[in-house]
Design a protein around this motif. Structure first.
Motif, PDB file in Angstrom:
ATOM      1  N   PRO A  87      -2.354  -1.846  -1.295  1.00  0.00           N
ATOM      2  CA  PRO A  87      -3.011  -0.531  -1.185  1.00  0.00           C
ATOM      3  C   PRO A  87      -2.921   0.066   0.221  1.00  0.00           C
ATOM      4  O   PRO A  87      -2.750   1.281   0.354  1.00  0.00           O
ATOM      5  N   LEU A  88      -3.015  -0.760   1.268  1.00  0.00           N
ATOM      6  CA  LEU A  88      -2.991  -0.193   2.627  1.00  0.00           C
ATOM      7  C   LEU A  88      -1.611   0.322   3.015  1.00  0.00           C
ATOM      8  O   LEU A  88      -1.490   1.217   3.854  1.00  0.00           O
ATOM      9  N   ARG A  90       0.442   1.764   0.766  1.00  0.00           N
ATOM     10  CA  ARG A  90       0.499   3.045   0.052  1.00  0.00           C
ATOM     11  C   ARG A  90      -0.322   4.093   0.812  1.00  0.00           C
ATOM     12  O   ARG A  90       0.096   5.243   0.950  1.00  0.00           O
ATOM     13  N   ALA A  91      -1.496   3.665   1.315  1.00  0.00           N
ATOM     14  CA  ALA A  91      -2.347   4.604   2.062  1.00  0.00           C
ATOM     15  C   ALA A  91      -1.644   5.079   3.329  1.00  0.00           C
ATOM     16  O   ALA A  91      -1.724   6.253   3.690  1.00  0.00           O
ATOM     17  N   LEU A  94       0.837   7.810   2.406  1.00  0.00           N
ATOM     18  CA  LEU A  94       0.346   8.861   1.503  1.00  0.00           C
ATOM     19  C   LEU A  94       0.435  10.273   2.085  1.00  0.00           C
ATOM     20  O   LEU A  94       1.001  11.185   1.459  1.00  0.00           O
ATOM     21  N   GLN A  95      -0.117  10.464   3.300  1.00  0.00           N
ATOM     22  CA  GLN A  95      -0.211  11.828   3.841  1.00  0.00           C
ATOM     23  C   GLN A  95       1.163  12.446   4.072  1.00  0.00           C
ATOM     24  O   GLN A  95       1.370  13.633   3.825  1.00  0.00           O
ATOM     25  N   THR A 171      -2.780  -0.532  -7.816  1.00  0.00           N
ATOM     26  CA  THR A 171      -2.772   0.766  -7.126  1.00  0.00           C
ATOM     27  C   THR A 171      -1.496   1.537  -7.448  1.00  0.00           C
ATOM     28  O   THR A 171      -0.393   1.036  -7.221  1.00  0.00           O
TER      29      THR A 171
END
Ligand code: CDP
Ligand code: CDP
Length: 216
Positions: A87-88, A90-91, A94-95, A171
């Protein structure tokens, strides 16, 4: 106008996304390259892709890496699917993808979670499919053309394990958005697949325009 193109490995999503970007005169982002760049950084720094902190440390990859031919290696794709489950990771990416999608004038993006996570508000969403054996034949031919002698059986096994990992992660798993139009390219030439994709996008845009029109 935002167009989201998702699908599994070698389904033809990149070819279709590039053609749509040319057709509609908007920029295109192959989001798989970002995960492949993280993977290549992990490999070159001899980090462990299964450890989230190692994979996150590789997210600040050098931009020049996005042009590195090794990104396209079969092994890089495998490691990409391991790092992309964190998940981290992907985070961290993301932006950048959201900004690209929502730039003035629009964009086409292809990946696994464009219609579900990056641009749930996309004007048109396509989910591209093809059978695993046809996808393996396509990827095997591509690798051979690049001088990579990975066997067909290995490519098929890698595609299947990547499909399983990408579809089962918690995720942003590889699943069609509920409002995606599905296109199976198994028995379509590239030209036929692109023509169908344009027709599906046109149908989506026409429907959205009809719904937005004031009723009389
Ligand atoms: O071109 P191909 O479909 O073989 O792979 P890719 O699109 O370059 O993606 C490589 C890997 O990155 C995938 O197997 C996914 O695990 C991951 N990926 C993702 O998680 N989300 C995306 N939007 C794009 C790729
Ligand atoms: O982006 P993705 O990994 O989904 O696939 P791609 O890079 O667009 O296509 C993988 C390979 O299949 C490329 O060599 C394409 O030329 C080929 N292809 C095909 O033979 N027939 C299609 N309808 C689409 C792609």
């Amino acid at each position: 106008m935002i167009i989201a193109v998702d699908g599994p490995a070698a389904s033809g999503k990149g070819t279709i996304a590039r053609a749509l970007a040319r057709h509609y005169h908007v920029p295109h982002l192959d989001t798989g390259l970002l995960y492949r760049a993280v993977a290549l950084t992990v490999m070159r720094l001899e980090l462990d892709p299964s450890i989230e902190a190692d994979a996150v440390a590789a997210c600040g990859f050098d931009e020049d890496l996005l042009a590195d031919a090794a990104l396209r290696d079969d092994a890089t794709g495998q490691i990409a699917s391991i790092v992309s489950a964190h998940p981290l990771v992907r985070a961290a990416l993301l932006q950048r993808q959201k900004r690209f999608a929502h730039q003035p004038g629009g964009a086409v993006l292809d990946g696994r979670d464009i219609g579900t996570v990056i641009a749930p508000d996309a004007d048109a969403k396509l989910f591209i499919r093809a059978t695993p054996t046809i996808r393996a034949q396509r990827r095997h031919a591509e690798l051979r053309a690049r001088g990579d002698d990975t066997s067909y059986d290995q490519v098929l096994a890698d595609i299947r394990s990547r499909d399983d990992r990408d579809s089962s992660r918690a995720t942003a798993p590889l699943v069609p958005a509920i409002d995606a139009a599905q296109l199976d390219t198994s028995f379509l030439s590239i030209e036929a697949a692109v023509a169908k994709a344009i027709a599906l996008v046109e149908a989506r845009l026409a429907r959205a325009a009809a719904m937005a029109a004031p009723s009389v």
